[in-house]
Design a protein around this motif. Sequence first.
Motif, PDB file in Angstrom:
ATOM      1  N   ASN A  66      56.629 -64.253  44.242  1.00 13.00           N
ATOM      2  CA  ASN A  66      57.731 -64.743  45.069  1.00 13.00           C
ATOM      3  C   ASN A  66      58.934 -63.807  45.079  1.00 13.00           C
ATOM      4  O   ASN A  66      59.723 -63.817  46.032  1.00 13.00           O
ATOM      5  N   TYR A  67      59.086 -63.013  44.029  1.00 14.41           N
ATOM      6  CA  TYR A  67      60.227 -62.094  43.978  1.00 14.41           C
ATOM      7  C   TYR A  67      60.191 -61.079  45.125  1.00 14.41           C
ATOM      8  O   TYR A  67      61.233 -60.570  45.542  1.00 14.41           O
ATOM      9  N   LEU A  68      59.008 -60.751  45.612  1.00 16.54           N
ATOM     10  CA  LEU A  68      58.873 -59.744  46.660  1.00 16.54           C
ATOM     11  C   LEU A  68      58.938 -60.323  48.065  1.00 16.54           C
ATOM     12  O   LEU A  68      59.172 -59.575  49.028  1.00 16.54           O
ATOM     13  N   LEU A  69      58.733 -61.616  48.203  1.00 15.13           N
ATOM     14  CA  LEU A  69      58.698 -62.227  49.529  1.00 15.13           C
ATOM     15  C   LEU A  69      60.026 -62.041  50.265  1.00 15.13           C
ATOM     16  O   LEU A  69      61.103 -62.272  49.708  1.00 15.13           O
ATOM     17  N   GLY A  70      59.922 -61.608  51.509  1.00 16.07           N
ATOM     18  CA  GLY A  70      61.106 -61.464  52.342  1.00 16.07           C
ATOM     19  C   GLY A  70      61.876 -60.173  52.138  1.00 16.07           C
ATOM     20  O   GLY A  70      62.931 -59.986  52.761  1.00 16.07           O
ATOM     21  N   PHE A  71      61.370 -59.267  51.300  1.00 10.08           N
ATOM     22  CA  PHE A  71      62.093 -58.018  51.045  1.00 10.08           C
ATOM     23  C   PHE A  71      62.195 -57.192  52.321  1.00 10.08           C
ATOM     24  O   PHE A  71      61.196 -56.889  52.968  1.00 10.08           O
ATOM     25  N   GLU A  72      63.419 -56.853  52.702  1.00 12.00           N
ATOM     26  CA  GLU A  72      63.675 -56.008  53.866  1.00 12.00           C
ATOM     27  C   GLU A  72      63.806 -54.560  53.390  1.00 12.00           C
ATOM     28  O   GLU A  72      64.621 -54.256  52.516  1.00 12.00           O
ATOM     29  N   PHE A  73      63.040 -53.657  53.972  1.00 14.86           N
ATOM     30  CA  PHE A  73      63.086 -52.263  53.557  1.00 14.86           C
ATOM     31  C   PHE A  73      64.376 -51.580  54.014  1.00 14.86           C
ATOM     32  O   PHE A  73      64.744 -50.544  53.473  1.00 14.86           O
ATOM     33  N   ASN A  74      65.034 -52.149  54.993  1.00 12.18           N
ATOM     34  CA  ASN A  74      66.379 -51.715  55.371  1.00 12.18           C
ATOM     35  C   ASN A  74      67.290 -52.923  55.246  1.00 12.18           C
ATOM     36  O   ASN A  74      67.220 -53.845  56.060  1.00 12.18           O
ATOM     37  N   LYS A  75      68.121 -52.939  54.222  1.00 10.11           N
ATOM     38  CA  LYS A  75      68.957 -54.106  53.964  1.00 10.11           C
ATOM     39  C   LYS A  75      69.999 -54.326  55.055  1.00 10.11           C
ATOM     40  O   LYS A  75      70.589 -55.408  55.158  1.00 10.11           O
ATOM     41  N   ASN A  76      70.240 -53.301  55.873  1.00  6.95           N
ATOM     42  CA  ASN A  76      71.249 -53.405  56.922  1.00  6.95           C
ATOM     43  C   ASN A  76      70.675 -53.879  58.249  1.00  6.95           C
ATOM     44  O   ASN A  76      71.421 -54.044  59.221  1.00  6.95           O
ATOM     45  N   LEU A  77      69.355 -54.085  58.302  1.00  6.52           N
ATOM     46  CA  LEU A  77      68.723 -54.445  59.565  1.00  6.52           C
ATOM     47  C   LEU A  77      67.562 -55.398  59.289  1.00  6.52           C
ATOM     48  O   LEU A  77      66.470 -54.974  58.932  1.00  6.52           O
TER      49      LEU A  77
END
Length: 267
Positions: free
Chosen positions: A115-126
């Motif tokens: 669950n820690y990885l779910l939803g991780f955006e590779f670009n935090k600004n977009l």
Amino acid sequence: MARQKGLMKYVGTIGDVRHFKIKGQEGFFAGMVGGPTAQQVHSAPEFERTRENMNEFGGCAKVGKSLRTALSALMGKFTDPQVTGRLTSIMKKINLEDGTEARGYRKVEVSTQRNYLLGFEFNKNLSISGIFNAPYDIEPDAGRTSSDFIVAAFNPADLITAPSGATHFRLINAISVLSDFSYNPTTGTYEPDDMVNNELTNIAYSPYIPLDVPYAGDTITATFPGAPVLDNKVSVVQCIGIEFFQEVNGNHYPFASGNCLKIEEVF
């Protein structure tokens, strides 16, 4: 940590003050020179806790690098400058959950803390949710060797926020094997529990889709080559993404902006 705000911009050391830049951040920074020597950190009893933290941090960085290596074809275009540190931070949270090994040698057991990885955006600004709002679903197969990215019919003009000048887009479905990592006392480093399948990857793309006409929908399937057998020491990380293009005389030229990639599922 001090931040320089004046007109003088430089890096290096003046007296006891060291001046430096931080990648991905604006401005110049300053800090005091000093601290323990490398020999003290590596051998003195009072730095035992520091050595434990360093060892685990190195292991977490290695796991994050493993995922980035698996997705290397998508790095750069879809990432911000802090993606390495942000992934390492998530791996450290996973590392802290392990209660089976001694401090300093705890596992990075992704398989039990997905669950820690779910939803991780590779670009935090977009965020992809701010760019792509069409209805979709994810369906992995029972053996975890394949997964579908199922996109329903929609009108791109209504549900995609494209950069100015873009004429087409592509959807991306990427699956990668990420093993749990454990400390190996023989080699003195963290290693994947499944060295054979770790970093196994497949990236599937939709055709170039025009932005100005309704899209009929499609299923984009990513499948690992060789039909691997995956045990409970590995996880499959599934990412979805969107990238934009401009068509000129039948050629599709990629955009540097607007592209998004996100961890949608880990199974």
